[in-house]
Each structure stands twice: as structure tokens, then as C-alpha cells.
Design a protein around this motif. Structure first.
Motif, PDB file in Angstrom:
ATOM      1  N   LYS A 145      10.545  41.091  54.070  1.00 18.41           N
ATOM      2  CA  LYS A 145      10.003  40.836  55.404  1.00 18.41           C
ATOM      3  C   LYS A 145      11.119  40.223  56.247  1.00 18.41           C
ATOM      4  N   ILE A 146      11.394  40.861  57.383  1.00 14.76           N
ATOM      5  CA  ILE A 146      12.549  40.500  58.193  1.00 14.76           C
ATOM      6  C   ILE A 146      12.113  39.972  59.547  1.00 14.76           C
ATOM      7  N   ASN A 147      12.771  38.920  59.979  1.00 17.09           N
ATOM      8  CA  ASN A 147      12.607  38.437  61.340  1.00 17.09           C
ATOM      9  C   ASN A 147      13.659  39.176  62.166  1.00 17.09           C
ATOM     10  N   TYR A 148      13.239  40.154  62.935  1.00 17.76           N
ATOM     11  CA  TYR A 148      14.171  41.005  63.665  1.00 17.76           C
ATOM     12  C   TYR A 148      14.947  40.261  64.750  1.00 17.76           C
ATOM     13  N   ASN A 149      14.506  39.062  65.116  1.00 18.65           N
ATOM     14  CA  ASN A 149      15.259  38.262  66.084  1.00 18.65           C
ATOM     15  C   ASN A 149      16.538  37.693  65.470  1.00 18.65           C
ATOM     16  N   GLU A 150      16.610  37.659  64.165  1.00 12.23           N
ATOM     17  CA  GLU A 150      17.765  37.070  63.488  1.00 12.23           C
ATOM     18  C   GLU A 150      18.732  38.114  62.936  1.00 12.23           C
ATOM     19  N   LEU A 151      18.576  39.352  63.324  1.00 16.36           N
ATOM     20  CA  LEU A 151      19.466  40.402  62.841  1.00 16.36           C
ATOM     21  C   LEU A 151      20.878  40.224  63.385  1.00 16.36           C
ATOM     22  N   LEU A 152      21.832  40.490  62.548  1.00 20.16           N
ATOM     23  CA  LEU A 152      23.234  40.538  62.953  1.00 20.16           C
ATOM     24  C   LEU A 152      23.645  42.000  62.967  1.00 20.16           C
ATOM     25  N   LEU A 153      24.358  42.409  63.970  1.00 13.98           N
ATOM     26  CA  LEU A 153      24.888  43.774  64.008  1.00 13.98           C
ATOM     27  C   LEU A 153      26.363  43.701  63.622  1.00 13.98           C
ATOM     28  N   VAL A 154      26.680  44.313  62.502  1.00 12.45           N
ATOM     29  CA  VAL A 154      28.034  44.243  61.962  1.00 12.45           C
ATOM     30  C   VAL A 154      28.676  45.615  62.068  1.00 12.45           C
ATOM     31  N   LEU A 192      16.783  36.961  45.419  1.00 12.82           N
ATOM     32  CA  LEU A 192      17.276  36.751  46.775  1.00 12.82           C
ATOM     33  C   LEU A 192      16.378  35.723  47.436  1.00 12.82           C
ATOM     34  N   LEU A 193      16.965  34.681  47.980  1.00 13.52           N
ATOM     35  CA  LEU A 193      16.216  33.651  48.690  1.00 13.52           C
ATOM     36  C   LEU A 193      16.498  33.787  50.179  1.00 13.52           C
ATOM     37  N   TYR A 194      15.416  33.994  50.940  1.00 15.81           N
ATOM     38  CA  TYR A 194      15.523  34.198  52.386  1.00 15.81           C
ATOM     39  C   TYR A 194      14.322  33.568  53.064  1.00 15.81           C
ATOM     40  N   LYS A 195      14.587  32.602  53.919  1.00 16.10           N
ATOM     41  CA  LYS A 195      13.525  31.927  54.673  1.00 16.10           C
ATOM     42  C   LYS A 195      12.451  31.348  53.751  1.00 16.10           C
ATOM     43  N   ILE A 243      25.210  32.658  44.600  1.00 14.88           N
ATOM     44  CA  ILE A 243      26.166  33.239  45.526  1.00 14.88           C
ATOM     45  C   ILE A 243      25.659  32.998  46.938  1.00 14.88           C
ATOM     46  N   LYS A 244      26.463  32.291  47.708  1.00 14.29           N
ATOM     47  CA  LYS A 244      26.115  31.998  49.102  1.00 14.29           C
ATOM     48  C   LYS A 244      27.104  32.712  50.003  1.00 14.29           C
ATOM     49  N   ASN A 245      26.864  32.614  51.293  1.00 12.68           N
ATOM     50  CA  ASN A 245      27.754  33.205  52.286  1.00 12.68           C
ATOM     51  C   ASN A 245      27.890  34.712  52.091  1.00 12.68           C
ATOM     52  N   VAL A 246      26.748  35.360  51.966  1.00 14.47           N
ATOM     53  CA  VAL A 246      26.704  36.813  51.798  1.00 14.47           C
ATOM     54  C   VAL A 246      25.735  37.392  52.829  1.00 14.47           C
ATOM     55  N   LEU A 247      26.026  38.582  53.282  1.00 19.58           N
ATOM     56  CA  LEU A 247      25.122  39.282  54.186  1.00 19.58           C
ATOM     57  C   LEU A 247      24.407  40.387  53.434  1.00 19.58           C
ATOM     58  N   ILE A 248      23.213  40.690  53.896  1.00 19.44           N
ATOM     59  CA  ILE A 248      22.441  41.792  53.333  1.00 19.44           C
ATOM     60  C   ILE A 248      22.280  42.845  54.418  1.00 19.44           C
ATOM     61  N   GLY A 249      22.839  44.007  54.149  1.00 17.62           N
ATOM     62  CA  GLY A 249      22.699  45.130  55.069  1.00 17.62           C
ATOM     63  C   GLY A 249      21.385  45.847  54.797  1.00 17.62           C
ATOM     64  N   LEU A 250      20.749  46.297  55.843  1.00 12.97           N
ATOM     65  CA  LEU A 250      19.431  46.916  55.730  1.00 12.97           C
ATOM     66  C   LEU A 250      19.538  48.429  55.840  1.00 12.97           C
ATOM     67  N   LEU A 307      27.148  50.466  63.608  1.00 15.46           N
ATOM     68  CA  LEU A 307      26.698  49.086  63.472  1.00 15.46           C
ATOM     69  C   LEU A 307      25.640  49.028  62.379  1.00 15.46           C
ATOM     70  N   LEU A 308      25.790  48.087  61.471  1.00 20.66           N
ATOM     71  CA  LEU A 308      24.843  47.904  60.375  1.00 20.66           C
ATOM     72  C   LEU A 308      24.002  46.673  60.662  1.00 20.66           C
ATOM     73  N   LYS A 309      22.686  46.828  60.576  1.00 18.18           N
ATOM     74  CA  LYS A 309      21.783  45.690  60.740  1.00 18.18           C
ATOM     75  C   LYS A 309      21.862  44.849  59.478  1.00 18.18           C
ATOM     76  N   CYS A 310      22.132  43.563  59.648  1.00 15.84           N
ATOM     77  CA  CYS A 310      22.286  42.659  58.499  1.00 15.84           C
ATOM     78  C   CYS A 310      21.499  41.379  58.734  1.00 15.84           C
ATOM     79  N   ILE A 311      21.208  40.693  57.637  1.00 19.99           N
ATOM     80  CA  ILE A 311      20.622  39.361  57.702  1.00 19.99           C
ATOM     81  C   ILE A 311      21.475  38.427  56.848  1.00 19.99           C
TER      82      ILE A 311
END
Length: 143
Positions: free
Chosen positions: A77-86, A40-43, A112-119, A96-100
Motif C-alpha cells: 500500500k503506497i502513499n502516492y504523495n510520497e513518491l520519488l521520481l528517479v 520490508l518495513l514501510y510506514k 539494510i537502510k537507505n534503499v529505494l524501492i522501485g515500483l 523516470l521510475l516511481k520509487c518509495i
């Protein structure tokens, strides 16, 4: 016990042992055919996961129709300012699921691009698994 009795016992017990062995081997094979190593590549950071392809994971982002995979939160390691609530619907509730949004996943050399990761705040109860893949994440190649 005579030789004939041993032979009779052997002919009765051997198929039972082989049946049980075969059943256990199929169960192990079934488990491992759905387990993948995922990068997984993130930031600009790399995270490695043992992932299970869950045919029951049908979570999609309702707005952009992106599949949602799940990870245990302490694995990244998550930047909580960038969370999406789905908004998601489970069998017995809506929440609501916290996602990045990750840069990409690499599964078996497939990007695989254009995917969300639920936490998930709870660990998964599958041995050595720390990611749950969406049922369609491999583009249907599995089926």
C-alpha cells in the motif's frame, strides 16, 4: 536380448542419465542460492517478499547513490504523495521510475537502510518472485 547386451546398454545409458540429472540439480541449486525471504518495513507496516538477487540490477538513485530494488506495485500500500521520481537508464531508453523510501529491509537477519524501492507495474516473470534485489544490496557478501 542377452545379459551382455543389457549390461552394455546399461553402461551406455547410465552416464547419460546421471549427466542430465546432475545438470538439472545444478540449475535448481543456482536458482535457489539467489532467492531470499525479505521483510520490508514501510510506514510501520510489515511486508514479506520472495526476492531474487539480480546481478543485472544496477539501478541507483543518481542523486544520493542509493540502490534501487524493484517490487510489483500491488504488493504494497503506497502513499502516492510520497513518491520519488528517479531518472533511470535502461538498455534502450531513459525514463523516470516511481520509487518509495522504505524504513528498512531485513534480509537473512541483516538490516539494510537507505534503499529505494522501485515500483513495477508489471509482474515479474520469475516463478514465485515478487521483489528484485539490487546486485549490491547484501554488501558484496554474496560474491
Amino acid at each position: 536380448m542377452s545379459i551382455k547386451e543389457y549390461y552394455l546398454l546399461l553402461t551406455v545409458v547410465t552416464p547419460i542419465i546421471l549427466y542430465i540429472y546432475n545438470k538439472k540439480v545444478k540449475k535448481v541449486e543456482s536458482y535457489y542460492k539467489d532467492v531470499y525471504n525479505v521483510l520490508l518495513l514501510y510506514k510501520n507496516k510489515k511486508y514479506y517478499f520472495n526476492a531474487y538477487l539480480d546481478t543485472g540490477n544496477k539501478l541507483y538513485d543518481q542523486y544520493k547513490k542509493r540502490p534501487i530494488c524493484l517490487i510489483y506495485t500491488n504488493k504494497i500500500k503506497i502513499n502516492y504523495n510520497e513518491l520519488l521520481l528517479v531518472p533511470i537508464e535502461t538498455a534502450n531508453s531513459t525514463s523516470l521510475l516511481k520509487c518509495i523510501k522504505v524504513d528498512k529491509l531485513i534480509i537473512d537477519n541483516k538490516e539494510i537502510k537507505n534503499v529505494l524501492i522501485g515500483l513495477s507495474e508489471k509482474e515479474f516473470k520469475i516463478q514465485n518472485i515478487n521483489m528484485i534485489l539490487h546486485k549490491d544490496i547484501l554488501g558484496g557478501l554474496k560474491w
